[in-house]
Design a protein around this motif. Structure first.
Motif, short mmCIF file in Angstrom:
data_model
loop_
_atom_site.label_atom_id
_atom_site.label_comp_id
_atom_site.label_asym_id
_atom_site.label_seq_id
_atom_site.Cartn_x
_atom_site.Cartn_y
_atom_site.Cartn_z
N HIS A 151 0.84 -1.19 0.00
CA HIS A 151 0.00 0.00 0.00
C HIS A 151 0.88 1.24 0.00
O HIS A 151 1.86 1.33 0.75
CB HIS A 151 -0.92 0.01 1.22
CG HIS A 151 -2.01 1.04 1.13
ND1 HIS A 151 -1.79 2.38 1.44
CD2 HIS A 151 -3.31 0.94 0.78
CE1 HIS A 151 -2.92 3.05 1.28
NE2 HIS A 151 -3.86 2.20 0.88
N GLU A 152 0.54 2.21 -0.82
CA GLU A 152 1.38 3.40 -1.02
C GLU A 152 1.53 4.25 0.24
O GLU A 152 2.50 5.02 0.37
CB GLU A 152 0.81 4.26 -2.16
CG GLU A 152 -0.59 4.78 -1.87
CD GLU A 152 -1.15 5.63 -2.99
OE1 GLU A 152 -0.35 6.17 -3.78
OE2 GLU A 152 -2.39 5.75 -3.08
N VAL A 154 1.52 3.06 3.50
CA VAL A 154 1.97 2.27 4.65
C VAL A 154 3.46 2.03 4.49
O VAL A 154 3.94 1.70 3.40
CB VAL A 154 1.23 0.92 4.74
CG1 VAL A 154 1.80 0.08 5.88
CG2 VAL A 154 -0.26 1.15 4.95
N VAL A 155 4.22 2.21 5.58
CA VAL A 155 5.66 1.96 5.53
C VAL A 155 5.89 0.52 5.08
O VAL A 155 5.24 -0.41 5.56
CB VAL A 155 6.31 2.24 6.90
CG1 VAL A 155 5.81 1.30 7.98
CG2 VAL A 155 7.83 2.19 6.81
N GLN A 156 6.78 0.32 4.10
CA GLN A 156 6.98 -1.00 3.52
C GLN A 156 7.79 -1.92 4.43
O GLN A 156 8.79 -1.50 5.03
CB GLN A 156 7.69 -0.88 2.17
CG GLN A 156 6.91 -0.07 1.15
CD GLN A 156 5.52 -0.66 0.87
OE1 GLN A 156 5.42 -1.74 0.30
NE2 GLN A 156 4.47 0.05 1.25
N PHE A 157 7.35 -3.15 4.53
CA PHE A 157 8.03 -4.16 5.33
C PHE A 157 8.98 -4.95 4.43
O PHE A 157 8.61 -5.39 3.36
CB PHE A 157 6.99 -5.10 5.96
CG PHE A 157 7.58 -6.33 6.59
CD1 PHE A 157 8.13 -6.28 7.86
CD2 PHE A 157 7.57 -7.55 5.92
CE1 PHE A 157 8.67 -7.41 8.45
CE2 PHE A 157 8.11 -8.68 6.50
CZ PHE A 157 8.66 -8.61 7.76
N ALA A 207 -6.61 3.72 6.79
CA ALA A 207 -7.67 3.16 7.62
C ALA A 207 -8.57 2.23 6.82
O ALA A 207 -8.89 1.12 7.27
CB ALA A 207 -8.50 4.28 8.25
N ALA A 208 -8.95 2.64 5.61
CA ALA A 208 -9.81 1.82 4.76
C ALA A 208 -9.13 0.50 4.40
O ALA A 208 -9.77 -0.57 4.40
CB ALA A 208 -10.20 2.59 3.49
N GLN A 209 -7.83 0.54 4.11
CA GLN A 209 -7.08 -0.66 3.78
C GLN A 209 -6.99 -1.60 4.98
O GLN A 209 -7.16 -2.82 4.86
CB GLN A 209 -5.67 -0.29 3.30
CG GLN A 209 -4.81 -1.46 2.85
CD GLN A 209 -5.25 -2.06 1.52
OE1 GLN A 209 -6.20 -1.57 0.89
NE2 GLN A 209 -4.59 -3.12 1.09
N CYS A 210 -6.73 -1.03 6.15
CA CYS A 210 -6.68 -1.84 7.38
C CYS A 210 -8.02 -2.54 7.61
O CYS A 210 -8.07 -3.75 7.85
CB CYS A 210 -6.37 -0.95 8.59
SG CYS A 210 -4.64 -0.45 8.72
#
Length: 431
Positions: A151-152, A154-157, A207-210
């Motif tokens: 997701h653009e 969210v910090v990438q894991f 929030a929507a993605q979560c």
């Protein structure tokens, strides 16, 4: 025998015979008594011996239990756990400067030895994972980051690794600074409703993605949003999913978590779900538009009462100069009944926040940035004070505080309720 001798002396005749006779009688009586009590004494000695053995055994058991308890304290749950992550962190990464720290770990800049890329590494100490729940929290955070990667906003894991002492969470490095710092750093002080709407839209997307993944972030606040870089059009990234959790349809969270300023009414009532994230974004939006908190008091209890009972103030400056659309948007997010509140997906469709929407491009009143600067200073001072306090407590004292907290937290929900505190005060008053 004393009585016999007294009697003899008083009588005065046949003294020797009487003495001998009395001595013989006394000896016979003593022998008889001794013979009669010998078995009883022997029996009593056996009982005493058994009792002594029992006491010794009890003492040994107590000592053993203390040793076991001390042993379990000496080896925290995290130290005994194999997380199943790769074990070659030192071979793959070089740790650099410290970026920040929380309750369990520190975040550093690190370099990937294979390609020279800079990354962020959250290093979590296994010794501080005293209870199994702390281990589960770390595992859950890694699982959540894996789910949301791609997701653009969210910090990438990148990876999770471990060694004997630490768990390492390797993530994308965000060097653009925190949300409010970025706004306050604007050189020309030109800050508009549209600037705020762009930021809020990105938070709502997270929030929507979560919520789509059955996740609730549960700690939406400005400090947990970082910009990817210092470029003008850089994306905003959500970080710190340490309090996030999965929730099943129809279920509610019963624990109170999050930061006081941003906590939703239903969280305080122990019946929260995804809607609480939207409330928190509503609070952030209010701050972005006027620079002040919608609910404030000197104490956390006071803030909680404000959240439960009062409505945000839209009469005080600069609200009269803020657009009707912006006020309508904030009002629909700060609805106390979560069932009547907009969902994250619905909020993204609101005219004020959507791309190309009605958010004004006229600079907001200069007082907003002044208010925001004071708010940031106060928050930083509070964080600094808490960190300074935490740094004076050693691990043993921290473990002792944890034990005391667990003893007070009767329902084991991770928070001490007013009723639980009353019980403690009542118990102490009866000592």
């Amino acid at each position: 025998m004393g009585v016999c001798f007294s009697t003899i002396k008083v009588s005065g005749s046949n003294s020797n015979n009487n003495v001998n006779h009395n001595r013989k009688e006394a000896t016979k009586q003593q022998t008889k008594t001794t013979k009669a009590t010998a078995p009883t004494r022997k029996k009593q000695e056996v009982v005493d011996h058994q009792q002594n053995n029992k006491n010794v055994n009890n003492e040994e058991e107590k000592k053993l239990k203390v040793k076991e308890k001390q042993g379990s304290k000496a080896i925290p749950c995290g130290k005994r756990t194999d997380f199943g992550y790769d074990k070659d962190f030192g071979m793959r990464y070089t740790i650099g400067k410290l970026l920040g720290h929380g309750q369990f770990g520190y975040t550093y800049v690190a370099t990937d030895k294979a390609n020279g890329d800079r990354v962020a590494v959250k290093r979590i100490e296994k010794n501080k994972m005293i209870l199994p729940i702390a281990v589960e929290d770390v595992k859950r955070e890694v699982k959540i980051l894996r789910e949301l990667t791609g997701h653009e906003n969210v910090v990438q894991f990148y990876n999770a690794l471990e060694d004997d002492s630490y768990v390492y969470i390797v993530m994308e490095l965000c060097e653009g600074g925190e949300l409010l710092d970025r706004i306050l750093s604007k050189k020309d002080s030109r800050y508009t409703e549209k600037d705020a709407a762009v930021v809020v839209r990105q938070m709502l997307k997270v929030a929507a993605q979560c919520h789509l993944h059955g996740l609730v972030h549960r700690d939406m606040k400005p400090e947990n949003f970082l910009f990817k870089s210092t470029k003008e059009d850089t994306p905003l990234k959500a970080t710190d999913f340490g309090l996030s959790d999965f929730i099943k349809p129809g279920r509610k969270f019963q624990d109170i978590v999050g930061s006081a300023y941003y906590v939703a009414p239903e969280v305080l009532k122990r019946k929260s779900g995804p809607e609480s994230d939207v409330w928190s974004i509503g609070v952030i939006t209010y701050i972005l538009l006027c620079g002040r908190r919608p609910f404030w008091d000197k104490t956390e209890d006071g803030i909680f009462k404000e959240v439960l009972k009062n409505k945000p103030d839209f009469r005080r400056k600069p609200w009269p100069t803020i657009s009707t659309s912006a006020r309508d948007f904030v009002n629909k997010l700060l609805v106390k009944d979560p069932r009547a509140r907009l969902t994250a997906a619905q909020a993204l469709s609101h005219p004020w926040v959507r791309e190309g929407g009605s958010a004004s491009e006229i600079p907001i009143d200069i007082s907003v940035l002044s208010n925001m600067r004071q708010f940031v200073k106060y928050s930083r001072l509070k964080q600094f004070a808490l960190r300074a306090l935490a740094s004076t407590i050693n691990e043993e004292e921290l473990a002792d505080l944890k034990d005391q907290f667990d003893a007070i937290d009767v329902d084991k929900n991770g928070a001490i309720s007013l009723e639980e505190m009353r019980q403690v005060v009542f118990s102490l008053s009866n000592l």
